[in-house]
Motif scaffolding. Structure first.
Motif, PDB file in Angstrom:
ATOM      1  N   GLY A  46       0.386  73.549  15.282  1.00 22.83           N
ATOM      2  CA  GLY A  46       0.794  72.152  15.611  1.00 22.83           C
ATOM      3  C   GLY A  46       1.518  71.489  14.458  1.00 22.83           C
ATOM      4  O   GLY A  46       2.552  71.087  14.309  1.00 22.83           O
ATOM      5  N   GLN A  47       0.935  71.676  13.244  1.00 25.94           N
ATOM      6  CA  GLN A  47       1.371  71.311  11.875  1.00 25.94           C
ATOM      7  C   GLN A  47       2.433  71.879  11.500  1.00 25.94           C
ATOM      8  O   GLN A  47       3.624  71.481  11.144  1.00 25.94           O
ATOM      9  N   LEU A  48       2.522  73.085  11.562  1.00 27.66           N
ATOM     10  CA  LEU A  48       3.427  74.095  11.418  1.00 27.66           C
ATOM     11  C   LEU A  48       4.797  73.651  12.206  1.00 27.66           C
ATOM     12  O   LEU A  48       5.993  73.669  11.487  1.00 27.66           O
ATOM     13  N   MET A  49       4.758  73.539  13.472  1.00 27.71           N
ATOM     14  CA  MET A  49       5.827  73.091  14.249  1.00 27.71           C
ATOM     15  C   MET A  49       6.310  71.765  13.771  1.00 27.71           C
ATOM     16  O   MET A  49       7.634  71.449  13.651  1.00 27.71           O
ATOM     17  N   LYS A  50       5.418  70.802  13.340  1.00 28.94           N
ATOM     18  CA  LYS A  50       5.951  69.332  13.054  1.00 28.94           C
ATOM     19  C   LYS A  50       6.508  69.492  11.785  1.00 28.94           C
ATOM     20  O   LYS A  50       7.523  68.639  11.552  1.00 28.94           O
ATOM     21  N   HIS A  51       6.161  70.343  10.805  1.00 25.46           N
ATOM     22  CA  HIS A  51       7.093  70.469   9.622  1.00 25.46           C
ATOM     23  C   HIS A  51       7.881  71.623   9.292  1.00 25.46           C
ATOM     24  O   HIS A  51       8.310  71.796   8.400  1.00 25.46           O
ATOM     25  N   HIS A  52       8.108  72.369  10.473  1.00 25.08           N
ATOM     26  CA  HIS A  52       9.262  73.483  10.504  1.00 25.08           C
ATOM     27  C   HIS A  52      10.682  73.096   9.916  1.00 25.08           C
ATOM     28  O   HIS A  52      11.042  72.148  10.299  1.00 25.08           O
ATOM     29  N   ASN A  53      11.047  73.806   9.228  1.00 25.11           N
ATOM     30  CA  ASN A  53      12.363  73.953   8.782  1.00 25.11           C
ATOM     31  C   ASN A  53      13.171  75.043   9.135  1.00 25.11           C
ATOM     32  O   ASN A  53      12.885  76.047   8.864  1.00 25.11           O
ATOM     33  N   PRO A  54      14.283  74.613   9.981  1.00 24.75           N
ATOM     34  CA  PRO A  54      14.849  73.593  10.321  1.00 24.75           C
ATOM     35  C   PRO A  54      13.941  72.777  11.404  1.00 24.75           C
ATOM     36  O   PRO A  54      13.077  73.420  12.140  1.00 24.75           O
ATOM     37  N   ALA A  55      13.954  71.667  11.764  1.00 20.21           N
ATOM     38  CA  ALA A  55      13.139  70.914  12.557  1.00 20.21           C
ATOM     39  C   ALA A  55      13.337  71.473  13.955  1.00 20.21           C
ATOM     40  O   ALA A  55      14.189  71.982  14.323  1.00 20.21           O
ATOM     41  N   MET A  56      12.179  71.417  14.837  1.00 20.37           N
ATOM     42  CA  MET A  56      12.095  71.851  16.077  1.00 20.37           C
ATOM     43  C   MET A  56      13.074  71.468  16.979  1.00 20.37           C
ATOM     44  O   MET A  56      13.879  72.377  17.583  1.00 20.37           O
ATOM     45  N   PRO A  57      13.541  70.276  17.089  1.00 24.67           N
ATOM     46  CA  PRO A  57      14.702  69.702  17.763  1.00 24.67           C
ATOM     47  C   PRO A  57      16.146  70.460  17.586  1.00 24.67           C
ATOM     48  O   PRO A  57      16.872  70.448  18.408  1.00 24.67           O
ATOM     49  N   LEU A  58      16.250  70.912  16.434  1.00 27.56           N
ATOM     50  CA  LEU A  58      17.663  71.872  15.982  1.00 27.56           C
ATOM     51  C   LEU A  58      17.441  73.242  16.379  1.00 27.56           C
ATOM     52  O   LEU A  58      18.462  73.621  16.052  1.00 27.56           O
ATOM     53  N   LEU A  59      16.225  73.810  16.775  1.00 24.62           N
ATOM     54  CA  LEU A  59      16.330  74.968  17.050  1.00 24.62           C
ATOM     55  C   LEU A  59      16.903  75.352  18.316  1.00 24.62           C
ATOM     56  O   LEU A  59      17.141  74.315  19.195  1.00 24.62           O
ATOM     57  N   THR A  60      17.564  76.384  18.473  1.00 26.11           N
ATOM     58  CA  THR A  60      17.872  76.782  19.961  1.00 26.11           C
ATOM     59  C   THR A  60      16.836  76.498  21.017  1.00 26.11           C
ATOM     60  O   THR A  60      15.952  76.864  20.651  1.00 26.11           O
ATOM     61  N   PRO A  61      16.966  76.474  22.169  1.00 27.00           N
ATOM     62  CA  PRO A  61      16.410  75.872  23.134  1.00 27.00           C
ATOM     63  C   PRO A  61      15.132  77.267  23.375  1.00 27.00           C
ATOM     64  O   PRO A  61      14.033  76.950  23.487  1.00 27.00           O
ATOM     65  N   ASP A  62      15.689  78.518  23.490  1.00 30.86           N
ATOM     66  CA  ASP A  62      14.657  79.681  23.740  1.00 30.86           C
ATOM     67  C   ASP A  62      13.876  79.730  22.361  1.00 30.86           C
ATOM     68  O   ASP A  62      12.524  80.035  22.564  1.00 30.86           O
TER      69      ASP A  62
END
Length: 134
Positions: A20-36
């Protein structure tokens, strides 16, 4: 077997928190990833929690069968459930960056093993005796 389930379950909960922390601090941010890709991260994260919680519950409440076919079937179910947590953690690590193309045996095996393991525990508990516990 209860202790092993509890240890794997608690480690799985810790892995869930870390992922969960990995997703929170993911680069690029999770909302910027492609939907899939986003869906793959979130779904594998939830699958990991499911397997971890099943292991925690078994670690707390498992009533081991003393002998016979029920004991054998229960052990098989426990092994499937234990391996499901490991497989689903591997799925979280390996599959999401590839999006839908990242579907592999890891998540498939993990989910099937979790389902089959729970069903084998159900079968061993049915008609256990005067006190089936369900």
């Amino acid at each position: 077997m209860r202790r092993i389930h509890l240890i794997i379950g608690l480690l799985g909960v810790v892995a869930f928190l870390l992922t969960g922390q990995l997703m929170k601090h993911h680069n690029p941010a999770m909302p910027l990833l492609t939907p899939d890709v986003h869906m793959m991260y979130v779904s594998r994260h939830i699958y990991l929690l499911g397997a971890a919680l099943v292991n925690v519950v078994l670690g707390l409440y498992l009533r081991e069968e003393p002998q016979g076919w029920r004991k054998v079937l229960q052990r098989i179910g426990s092994l499937l459930i234990l391996f499901s947590a490991v497989s689903l953690l591997m799925a979280f690590i390996a599959e999401p960056p590839l999006g839908m193309a990242g579907l592999s045996w890891r998540s498939y095996f993990g989910l099937i093993a979790l389902f089959a393991g729970v069903m084998t525990h159900l079968v061993t508990a049915i008609n256990r005796g005067a006190d089936p516990g369900i």
